[in-house]
Design a protein around this motif. Sequence first.
Motif, PDB file in Angstrom:
ATOM      1  N   GLU A  80       9.280   6.038 -13.087  1.00 50.74           N
ATOM      2  CA  GLU A  80       7.967   5.631 -12.574  1.00 50.74           C
ATOM      3  C   GLU A  80       7.844   5.996 -11.095  1.00 50.74           C
ATOM      4  N   PRO A  81       7.835   7.306 -10.789  1.00 49.81           N
ATOM      5  CA  PRO A  81       7.798   7.743  -9.388  1.00 49.81           C
ATOM      6  C   PRO A  81       6.504   7.362  -8.674  1.00 49.81           C
ATOM      7  N   GLN A  82       5.473   7.034  -9.442  1.00 51.62           N
ATOM      8  CA  GLN A  82       4.217   6.627  -8.801  1.00 51.62           C
ATOM      9  C   GLN A  82       4.325   5.249  -8.150  1.00 51.62           C
ATOM     10  N   PHE A  83       5.344   4.476  -8.558  1.00 52.58           N
ATOM     11  CA  PHE A  83       5.531   3.136  -8.014  1.00 52.58           C
ATOM     12  C   PHE A  83       6.766   2.998  -7.127  1.00 52.58           C
ATOM     13  N   PHE A  84       7.803   3.819  -7.379  1.00 47.00           N
ATOM     14  CA  PHE A  84       9.094   3.596  -6.730  1.00 47.00           C
ATOM     15  C   PHE A  84       9.670   4.875  -6.122  1.00 47.00           C
ATOM     16  N   GLU A  85      10.448   4.676  -5.041  1.00 50.98           N
ATOM     17  CA  GLU A  85      11.348   5.701  -4.525  1.00 50.98           C
ATOM     18  C   GLU A  85      12.765   5.154  -4.655  1.00 50.98           C
ATOM     19  N   ASN A 122      31.448   0.221  -8.802  1.00 56.67           N
ATOM     20  CA  ASN A 122      32.489   0.465  -9.792  1.00 56.67           C
ATOM     21  C   ASN A 122      31.866   0.767 -11.154  1.00 56.67           C
ATOM     22  N   ARG A 123      32.720   1.127 -12.100  1.00 53.07           N
ATOM     23  CA  ARG A 123      32.231   1.516 -13.422  1.00 53.07           C
ATOM     24  C   ARG A 123      31.520   0.366 -14.124  1.00 53.07           C
ATOM     25  N   ALA A 124      31.966  -0.872 -13.891  1.00 49.84           N
ATOM     26  CA  ALA A 124      31.382  -2.016 -14.588  1.00 49.84           C
ATOM     27  C   ALA A 124      29.962  -2.286 -14.124  1.00 49.84           C
ATOM     28  N   ASP A 125      29.740  -2.300 -12.801  1.00 52.17           N
ATOM     29  CA  ASP A 125      28.386  -2.622 -12.357  1.00 52.17           C
ATOM     30  C   ASP A 125      27.416  -1.478 -12.636  1.00 52.17           C
ATOM     31  N   TYR A 126      27.929  -0.232 -12.671  1.00 52.73           N
ATOM     32  CA  TYR A 126      27.030   0.884 -12.979  1.00 52.73           C
ATOM     33  C   TYR A 126      26.467   0.770 -14.401  1.00 52.73           C
ATOM     34  N   SER A 127      27.252   0.211 -15.335  1.00 52.35           N
ATOM     35  CA  SER A 127      26.756   0.056 -16.706  1.00 52.35           C
ATOM     36  C   SER A 127      25.559  -0.887 -16.764  1.00 52.35           C
ATOM     37  N   LYS A 128      25.454  -1.819 -15.812  1.00 52.86           N
ATOM     38  CA  LYS A 128      24.318  -2.744 -15.752  1.00 52.86           C
ATOM     39  C   LYS A 128      23.174  -2.178 -14.917  1.00 52.86           C
ATOM     40  N   LEU A 129      23.540  -1.404 -13.873  1.00 51.54           N
ATOM     41  CA  LEU A 129      22.520  -0.877 -12.967  1.00 51.54           C
ATOM     42  C   LEU A 129      21.861   0.392 -13.489  1.00 51.54           C
ATOM     43  N   ALA A 130      22.607   1.200 -14.268  1.00 58.47           N
ATOM     44  CA  ALA A 130      22.069   2.478 -14.733  1.00 58.47           C
ATOM     45  C   ALA A 130      20.753   2.336 -15.496  1.00 58.47           C
ATOM     46  N   PRO A 131      20.619   1.388 -16.446  1.00 53.25           N
ATOM     47  CA  PRO A 131      19.333   1.259 -17.138  1.00 53.25           C
ATOM     48  C   PRO A 131      18.171   0.967 -16.191  1.00 53.25           C
ATOM     49  N   ILE A 132      18.425   0.167 -15.147  1.00 50.54           N
ATOM     50  CA  ILE A 132      17.375  -0.114 -14.161  1.00 50.54           C
ATOM     51  C   ILE A 132      17.052   1.149 -13.371  1.00 50.54           C
ATOM     52  N   MET A 133      18.088   1.902 -13.002  1.00 49.74           N
ATOM     53  CA  MET A 133      17.881   3.138 -12.245  1.00 49.74           C
ATOM     54  C   MET A 133      17.062   4.150 -13.045  1.00 49.74           C
ATOM     55  N   PHE A 134      17.360   4.269 -14.329  1.00 54.10           N
ATOM     56  CA  PHE A 134      16.558   5.164 -15.182  1.00 54.10           C
ATOM     57  C   PHE A 134      15.101   4.707 -15.222  1.00 54.10           C
ATOM     58  N   GLY A 135      14.900   3.392 -15.303  1.00 52.14           N
ATOM     59  CA  GLY A 135      13.534   2.867 -15.339  1.00 52.14           C
ATOM     60  C   GLY A 135      12.777   3.140 -14.056  1.00 52.14           C
ATOM     61  N   ILE A 136      13.453   2.945 -12.915  1.00 52.18           N
ATOM     62  CA  ILE A 136      12.821   3.212 -11.614  1.00 52.18           C
ATOM     63  C   ILE A 136      12.488   4.695 -11.470  1.00 52.18           C
ATOM     64  N   LYS A 137      13.428   5.534 -11.884  1.00 51.88           N
ATOM     65  CA  LYS A 137      13.239   6.985 -11.774  1.00 51.88           C
ATOM     66  C   LYS A 137      12.076   7.461 -12.638  1.00 51.88           C
ATOM     67  N   ASN A 172       0.821  -1.213   0.000  1.00 54.78           N
ATOM     68  CA  ASN A 172       0.000   0.000   0.000  1.00 54.78           C
ATOM     69  C   ASN A 172       0.854   1.262   0.000  1.00 54.78           C
ATOM     70  N   HIS A 173       2.133   1.119  -0.351  1.00 55.65           N
ATOM     71  CA  HIS A 173       2.995   2.286  -0.463  1.00 55.65           C
ATOM     72  C   HIS A 173       3.992   2.065  -1.590  1.00 55.65           C
ATOM     73  N   LYS A 174       4.671   3.132  -1.970  1.00 53.91           N
ATOM     74  CA  LYS A 174       5.682   2.994  -3.005  1.00 53.91           C
ATOM     75  C   LYS A 174       6.802   2.081  -2.527  1.00 53.91           C
ATOM     76  N   PHE A 215       8.753  -7.139 -12.513  1.00 55.14           N
ATOM     77  CA  PHE A 215       9.103  -8.091 -11.456  1.00 55.14           C
ATOM     78  C   PHE A 215       9.138  -7.388 -10.100  1.00 55.14           C
ATOM     79  N   LEU A 216       9.724  -6.196 -10.054  1.00 53.45           N
ATOM     80  CA  LEU A 216       9.770  -5.430  -8.803  1.00 53.45           C
ATOM     81  C   LEU A 216       8.369  -5.101  -8.299  1.00 53.45           C
ATOM     82  N   LYS A 217       7.494  -4.720  -9.229  1.00 60.11           N
ATOM     83  CA  LYS A 217       6.121  -4.378  -8.840  1.00 60.11           C
ATOM     84  C   LYS A 217       5.363  -5.581  -8.283  1.00 60.11           C
ATOM     85  N   SER A 218       5.778  -6.775  -8.679  1.00 60.02           N
ATOM     86  CA  SER A 218       5.066  -7.984  -8.235  1.00 60.02           C
ATOM     87  C   SER A 218       5.517  -8.468  -6.856  1.00 60.02           C
ATOM     88  N   ILE A 219       6.585  -7.879  -6.305  1.00 57.91           N
ATOM     89  CA  ILE A 219       7.099  -8.332  -5.008  1.00 57.91           C
ATOM     90  C   ILE A 219       6.112  -7.960  -3.906  1.00 57.91           C
TER      91      ILE A 219
END
Length: 648
Positions: free
Chosen positions: A35-40, A18-33, A7-9, A373-377
């Motif tokens: 959809e502010p109605q679902f995520f903080e 490091n630079r390597a993991d950011y290249s994988k995490l950045a696309p997810i971070m952009f996606g989360i950002k 019942n909350h975001k 997948f995150l929304k289904s948790i």
Amino acid sequence: MEKNGNNHKLRVCVATCNRADYSKLAPIMFGIKAEPQFFELDVVVLGSHLIDDYGNTYRMIEQDDFDIHTRLHTIVRGEDEAAMVESVGLALVKLPDVLNRLKPDIMIVHGDRFDALALATSAALMNIRILHIEGGEVSGTIDDSIRHAITKLAHYHVCCTRSAEQHLIAMCEDHDRILLAGCPSYDKLLSAKNKDYMSIIRMWLGEDVKTRDYIVALQHPVTTDIKHSIKMFELTLDALISFNKRTLVLFPNVDAGSKDMVRVMRKKGIEHHPNFRAVKHVPFDQFIQLVAHAGCMIGNSSCGVREVGAFGTPVINLGTRQTGRETGENVLHVRDADTQDKILHALQLQFGKQYPCSKIYGDGNAVPRILKFLKSIDLKEPLQKKFCFPPVKDNISQDIDHILETQSALAVDLGGTNLRVAIVSMKGEIVKKYTQLNPKTYEDRLELILKMCVEAASEAVNVNCRILGVGIGGGIVHQHELIHGSSFCAAELGHIVVSLDGPECLCGSQGCIEAYASGIALQREAKKLHDEDLLLVEGMSMKKEEVVSAAHLIQAAKLGNTKADSILRTAGTALGLGVVNILHTMNPSLVILSGVLASHYVNAVKDVINRQALSSVKTVDVVVSNLADPALLGAASLVLDYTTRRIY
């Protein structure tokens, strides 16, 4: 968020090291950002991001317009094994305060670095759900162990390939908590190639460089064999110098041994060599343009065997650091090298080629899948993760009742004349035995067997015996397992046919071993002789009401009745032929004859084996069992052995 009951975001903490993991995490971070109605979103930066020698790569996170909630200096300099351990310890000291302040619902951790292990350990101990990116993959060095350790700590898994998904399932992770999404970096890779790239190439390699006419080199130390990896790096630089092509060399990561690799670079003058450009960091958007249009990439970075395949750029993978990774046809492996020649030859083979683009690690749609997948948790689900272990045999509980009980088996002997059921203890002692005459019909036999088993099981309670199972005598045991057959009637050895025109068997066929050698068969032949007054000889007598049995036939043969002796010889020969068939089929190491007739058959069986068997099985030992109830004990031993073994 109604679907998952929250019942909350969803408050998501993304920690990048490091630079390597950011290249994988950045696309997810952009996606989360987006959809502010679902995520903080909270961003935590630590590790080599904050070290000047490794490019202060936290700046690219700021340039991507992400607010960094916390910066944690966690790297202990030294670039050796001890420094890695100390860095993990320092991160473990600093992270609890950050996580207490943020109180995230879930933390996203990427990959297999020692910093990520500290993140996962902290989150798990502080009861924070963990989503692990790129679990289930296989590679070399200590990264493999760290990756799998994080998998065991993580509650949810995002994997990139079908093989990785199967590895996670094999590691007993819950299939419902595994998402096969593909690699998030592929979402950017597969849409990046058409952008303006020449300005990027010229900026990093010089104005005179053309596409497909330069090399990108990225090599890291192998922490489980630092000395050898330094030697491989030295040979690589020698080969690149000899190959004489413009080369962009990126500094290694912060792992143990990286300082030694930098010394090798400086010793060979790479930073000042006209053909080389040595840099600490290239922004990911620019890096993918550089590898997409390179003549070759060389080194041992996972980027070479994963991301570069999306462009079909030739790759030379050096050493063991990526052993086990799934790769496309663009990758040529040089597992080991004593001189630069092998590496130089690989460069000559690979440079300038163009391979088909590979999508082993993704199709460009990973981020939408991950967000869904995150929304289904469901945060209301229990936090404690469960492992999906394969079924195993239950261990016997250690309580007083079990200790005082005698572990036992019910053994059943389906004899031709009698049915016998016994309670047999673990020591091979027959606690109680039940014997009944064998009824003539199948239905009556089955009913009687069940009745005798029920009676024996009830009595077992009274004599404090715990029945572990029921064993039926007769069968083939191979490697401690009873062979059942497709319809559970394997090893009807008594019905091996040894004559096409022999006597009729109770099974309805003719010429079976049982029709010659069983107690019922001998009783039948004894009765025939008795009816013709040919059974009794001097020294024998029978009461008028006495039933003729096989024992009378044996007694007559011993007293010189040639007809009785001939019947026993024929029965022994029939049994011997059956044993020969079994020897040719199963090739056992020992033949044991048991029962009251065994001693009368053993010589005949040996004689038939000697005359009829192949030379390869003639030497088998044939012995007579001296056990009082071998069929019952054999059936019981099968049950007792099987139920007390610790084999899973």
